[in-house]
Design a protein around this motif. Structure first.
Motif, mmCIF file in Angstrom:
data_model
loop_
_atom_site.group_PDB
_atom_site.id
_atom_site.type_symbol
_atom_site.label_atom_id
_atom_site.label_comp_id
_atom_site.label_asym_id
_atom_site.label_seq_id
_atom_site.Cartn_x
_atom_site.Cartn_y
_atom_site.Cartn_z
ATOM 1 N N ILE A 62 0.838 -1.204 0.000
ATOM 2 C CA ILE A 62 0.000 0.000 0.000
ATOM 3 C C ILE A 62 0.869 1.248 0.000
ATOM 4 N N GLU A 63 1.889 1.254 0.845
ATOM 5 C CA GLU A 63 2.812 2.402 0.908
ATOM 6 C C GLU A 63 3.476 2.641 -0.444
ATOM 7 N N GLU A 64 3.917 1.560 -1.080
ATOM 8 C CA GLU A 64 4.631 1.703 -2.338
ATOM 9 C C GLU A 64 3.742 2.333 -3.397
ATOM 10 N N ARG A 65 2.504 1.910 -3.465
ATOM 11 C CA ARG A 65 1.580 2.488 -4.450
ATOM 12 C C ARG A 65 1.281 3.951 -4.119
ATOM 13 N N PHE A 66 1.130 4.254 -2.844
ATOM 14 C CA PHE A 66 0.895 5.643 -2.424
ATOM 15 C C PHE A 66 2.065 6.535 -2.830
ATOM 16 N N LEU A 67 3.290 6.084 -2.590
ATOM 17 C CA LEU A 67 4.473 6.869 -2.929
ATOM 18 C C LEU A 67 4.619 7.022 -4.438
ATOM 19 N N ASP A 75 9.836 9.174 8.497
ATOM 20 C CA ASP A 75 11.231 9.193 8.041
ATOM 21 C C ASP A 75 11.478 8.063 7.045
ATOM 22 N N GLU A 76 10.967 6.890 7.362
ATOM 23 C CA GLU A 76 11.123 5.748 6.459
ATOM 24 C C GLU A 76 10.458 6.014 5.111
ATOM 25 N N LEU A 77 9.211 6.509 5.141
ATOM 26 C CA LEU A 77 8.478 6.748 3.897
ATOM 27 C C LEU A 77 9.153 7.817 3.044
ATOM 28 N N LEU A 78 9.617 8.884 3.669
ATOM 29 C CA LEU A 78 10.240 9.964 2.893
ATOM 30 C C LEU A 78 11.577 9.537 2.302
ATOM 31 N N THR A 79 12.290 8.683 2.999
ATOM 32 C CA THR A 79 13.545 8.158 2.429
ATOM 33 C C THR A 79 13.247 7.322 1.192
ATOM 34 N N ARG A 80 12.254 6.472 1.286
ATOM 35 C CA ARG A 80 11.874 5.670 0.123
ATOM 36 C C ARG A 80 11.364 6.555 -1.009
ATOM 37 N N TYR A 81 10.613 7.596 -0.654
ATOM 38 C CA TYR A 81 10.027 8.482 -1.670
ATOM 39 C C TYR A 81 11.119 9.203 -2.467
ATOM 40 N N LYS A 82 12.140 9.687 -1.779
ATOM 41 C CA LYS A 82 13.209 10.428 -2.456
ATOM 42 C C LYS A 82 14.008 9.535 -3.397
ATOM 43 N N ASN A 83 14.101 8.244 -3.071
ATOM 44 C CA ASN A 83 14.877 7.317 -3.896
ATOM 45 C C ASN A 83 14.032 6.603 -4.948
ATOM 46 N N LEU A 84 12.753 6.921 -5.001
ATOM 47 C CA LEU A 84 11.832 6.217 -5.891
ATOM 48 C C LEU A 84 11.869 6.819 -7.299
ATOM 49 N N GLU A 85 11.813 5.961 -8.292
ATOM 50 C CA GLU A 85 11.705 6.403 -9.683
ATOM 51 C C GLU A 85 10.369 5.936 -10.249
ATOM 52 N N ALA A 86 9.613 6.861 -10.834
ATOM 53 C CA ALA A 86 8.310 6.535 -11.408
ATOM 54 C C ALA A 86 8.445 6.344 -12.918
ATOM 55 N N ASP A 87 8.001 5.203 -13.394
ATOM 56 C CA ASP A 87 8.150 4.849 -14.807
ATOM 57 C C ASP A 87 6.779 4.581 -15.397
ATOM 58 N N PHE A 147 4.464 10.394 -9.393
ATOM 59 C CA PHE A 147 3.964 10.740 -10.719
ATOM 60 C C PHE A 147 3.380 12.150 -10.737
ATOM 61 N N PHE A 148 2.757 12.564 -9.644
ATOM 62 C CA PHE A 148 2.130 13.880 -9.580
ATOM 63 C C PHE A 148 3.101 14.948 -9.064
ATOM 64 N N GLN A 149 4.356 14.579 -8.892
ATOM 65 C CA GLN A 149 5.424 15.519 -8.540
ATOM 66 C C GLN A 149 5.134 16.292 -7.252
ATOM 67 N N LEU A 155 4.702 16.481 1.112
ATOM 68 C CA LEU A 155 4.198 15.148 1.425
ATOM 69 C C LEU A 155 4.350 14.842 2.910
ATOM 70 N N ARG A 156 5.464 15.227 3.475
ATOM 71 C CA ARG A 156 5.668 14.971 4.911
ATOM 72 C C ARG A 156 4.660 15.753 5.748
ATOM 73 N N MET A 157 4.437 17.014 5.409
ATOM 74 C CA MET A 157 3.462 17.813 6.165
ATOM 75 C C MET A 157 2.059 17.235 6.043
ATOM 76 N N GLN A 158 1.718 16.737 4.853
ATOM 77 C CA GLN A 158 0.406 16.127 4.664
ATOM 78 C C GLN A 158 0.262 14.871 5.520
ATOM 79 N N LEU A 159 1.296 14.026 5.523
ATOM 80 C CA LEU A 159 1.250 12.805 6.323
ATOM 81 C C LEU A 159 1.227 13.108 7.822
ATOM 82 N N ALA A 160 1.878 14.185 8.215
ATOM 83 C CA ALA A 160 1.897 14.570 9.629
ATOM 84 C C ALA A 160 0.638 15.321 10.041
#
Length: 637
Positions: A500-505, A578-590, A510-512, A518-523
């Motif tokens: 679920i997290e992966e699809r959310f990120l 922190d975990e989600l944002l680290t994954r988000y920054k390293n994620l590539e959308a194809d 994709f929507f940049q 994103l962190r403020m929204q999640l918080a």
């Protein structure tokens, strides 16, 4: 209990009146919206939050041919712990009205509120053997906040609320317009109470006149509760267990009750067997542990007592003492009346109270429990029955000393019932003739979004996969169209947290959406820039509730005492962010790898990504556009 044809006719007419009183306020609001040329959407996140969160999407899934509804975004899940009866009922009405959710919901309010009223009347009639008491019991229970709010102790923090929910219900004037009655919510209680109250009624008949026929009826309806609403089923099963222990203890003096109770339990086991098979299959799913945490299942053996509930236990004790005094210590003389046997009903009432205490602490025995926040509607029918029964017994005692009380009490009950009906008849007239601006503003909804739903239903293939980072858009699409959003909602999905997290990120990538946003929204700390009705509809939920939509109850096992004591979970939340944002920054959308058909870009998406558009993207083709919404097709599909 004998009911004449005239009484049956009266109950039928009043049931239809009750159904009309439920749908009259929203119909009056709908009239004003259509007069102004606007779309009317009955169930919105403002007006019917839990419905759009969970229940309408599951009913829509049934309408789309998926029964029982499991995961609304992902394929391959066959078993679900959720009740299948309510979505089947509403899904059937959606089918009758050819996909029109407004019409289906209004029809559900009309039909099932009428059924609840009739069941309340029959329950009161059986308990008190008086049509006047039954009328009062059903009018107050079906129309006023007494059943749902008073006996949920919603007034604990403010006694003025108790006055509003009781005394003011018999004043046939309207100062605050009521857009929906208390039982109008689905699944709970509108679609659950008909089965629940039917189970209560059949048990009461079985208790007084045990037979194989009534044992079968009670078992079927009691067993259906597990396929309807699990809190009701757990509580009612505990109650049946406690009363069985009493029947076992008294088997020497009442063998008929004990033997038929054994028949009841045997039939009940048969009805419950498919549920346990399904539950076992659900637990074989690799994501079942994460899903259980999201569904607020606590693995613990702690007592279910916290600051929010200790007053409830005091109320349980006081009520048990009153029952003991009225029906055991000093039972009133009945002068040959065979119907009201104090100890027979006293056993039932004490078992109802005892089952509440056991249900709140079932985790001590089982090692786990479901969310305590949903117990109230399971308990309130018990409180309602006991409270009215104590009043009934008091008046019967008083009338022995003053016969004039017995003569006038029935007339007063009828008058009070008429006043309740009058109050809720005046309410929609007030809305129709002179609606408060706040009432109309409450249902404000963008016409352009509704038009986009209509286009999706009329032009896209069945169940298109649509990408959006907005859970608000996703929930509306699941409720009003056949679309399957790419991002699952935690409380509607059986997948693991990671999936679920992966699809959310990915959707946010994709929507940049900027990482800081994103962190403020999640918080839940994103500045909306507006307040109340000045905001675009559902702005607060869109910008500051994605963490709840992701995880529901929570993303890991929580201690029950933390929940009951409202302990701060900021540290655990920040660790997850922190975990989600680290994954988000390293994620590539194809675009070549994402499993979607279309992209939905509307007002809530613009709030999330700051208005960054998809114009000029060679992977996308614009297929629909109005002033608020754009829908793109992914060209590699």
């Amino acid at each position: 209990m004998t009911i004449s044809k005239k009484e049956i006719l009266l109950v039928t007419i009043l049931s239809l009146v009750v159904g009309s009183l439920f749908i009259a306020p929203p119909l009056a609001i709908k009239y004003h919206y259509e007069q102004d040329g606007n779309e009317f959407v009955l169930a919105q996140l403002k007006t019917y939050r839990d419905e759009v969160y969970s229940y309408l999407p599951r009913a829509r899934e049934v309408y789309d041919g998926r029964f029982p509804p499991t995961d609304l975004s992902l394929e391959g899940y066959k078993a679900t712990p959720f009740g299948s009866v309510p979505p089947l009922l509403l899904g059937g009405l959606i089918y009758v009205f050819r996909g029109d959710m407004n019409a289906a919901y209004l029809a559900a309010q009309f039909i099932f509120s009428a059924i609840i009223f009739a069941l309340l009347y029959l329950t009161g009639r059986y308990l008190f053997n008086s049509w006047r008491w039954a009328l009062f019991f059903s009018a107050v229970g079906a129309l006023t906040p007494a059943l749902i709010n008073v006996f949920n102790f919603d007034f604990k923090g403010d006694l003025k609320i108790l006055f509003d929910y009781t005394v003011k219900q018999f004043v046939p004037f309207v100062r605050t317009q009521i857009d929906k009655l208390r039982l109008a919510r689905i699944d709970e209680p509108l679609l659950t109470y008909p089965i629940y109250w039917a189970a209560i009624l059949t048990f009461l008949i079985f208790w007084k006149k045990p037979s194989v026929k009534m044992a079968l009826s009670t078992a079927v309806l009691s067993g259906l509760l597990v396929y309807t609403y699990v809190h009701h089923w757990i509580y009612w099963t505990i109650f049946i267990g406690l009363t069985f222990l009493y029947a076992f203890w008294r088997r020497g003096t009442n063998q008929k009750l004990f033997k038929n109770y054994c028949v009841l339990l045997g039939f009940l086991a048969i009805v419950l067997l498919p549920f346990f098979v399904n539950f076992w299959l659900f637990n074989q799913n690799p994501g079942s542990v994460d899903a259980s945490y999201r569904f607020t299942v606590f693995e613990t053996r702690e007592l279910g007592i916290g600051p929010r509930h200790y007053k409830d236990y005091v109320a349980y004790l006081i009520l048990a003492i009153l029952v003991w005094l009225a029906f055991f210590k000093k039972p009133r003389k009945i002068d040959g009346e065979d119907w009201w046997r104090p100890k027979e009903w006293g056993v039932i009432f004490l078992a109802l109270i005892g089952a509440i205490v056991v249900a709140r602490n079932i985790q001590v025995v089982l090692g786990e429990t479901i969310t305590p926040a949903k117990w109230d509607n399971a308990f309130s029918p018990a409180f309602f029955i006991i409270f009215i029964a104590l009043i009934y017994d008091f008046f019967k005692r008083w009338s022995r000393q003053a016969p004039v009380i017995g003569k006038w009490s029935g007339r007063i009950l009828v008058l009070l019932s008429v006043l309740v009906f009058a109050k809720y008849a005046v309410n929609p007239i007030s809305i129709y003739s002179n609606p408060n601006p706040e009432t109309l503003a409450y249902y404000k909804f963008p016409n352009e979004v509704v038009d986009s739903w209509r286009w999706i239903n009329n032009n896209l293939e069945s169940e298109p996969k649509i990408l959006t980072p907005s859970y608000v858009t996703s929930m509306y699409l699941m409720s009003y169209t056949s679309a399957r959003p790419f991002v699952p909602r935690g409380l509607l999905s059986l997948a693991s947290n990671f999936e679920i997290e992966e699809r959310f990120l990915i959707a946010n990538k994709f929507f940049q959406v900027p990482p800081a946003d994103l962190r403020m929204q999640l918080a839940g700390e994103f500045d909306r820039g507006c307040s109340a009705f000045d905001c675009f509809p559902d702005t607060g939920i869109n910008l500051n509730k994605p963490l709840f939509q992701l995880y529901g109850g929570w993303f890991e096992n929580r201690k029950l005492k933390d929940f009951l004591n409202d302990r701060d979970l900021t540290e655990a939340r920040d660790r997850k962010l922190d975990e989600l944002l680290t994954r988000y920054k390293n994620l590539e959308a194809d675009w070549e790898k994402v499993d979607i058909d279309y992209i939905y870009y509307g007002p809530w998406e613009k709030q999330l990504n700051g208005g960054r558009t998809f114009w000029g993207n060679p992977s996308l083709k614009l297929v629909y556009e109005n002033t608020e919404v754009q829908i793109y097709k992914l060209l590699n599909k």
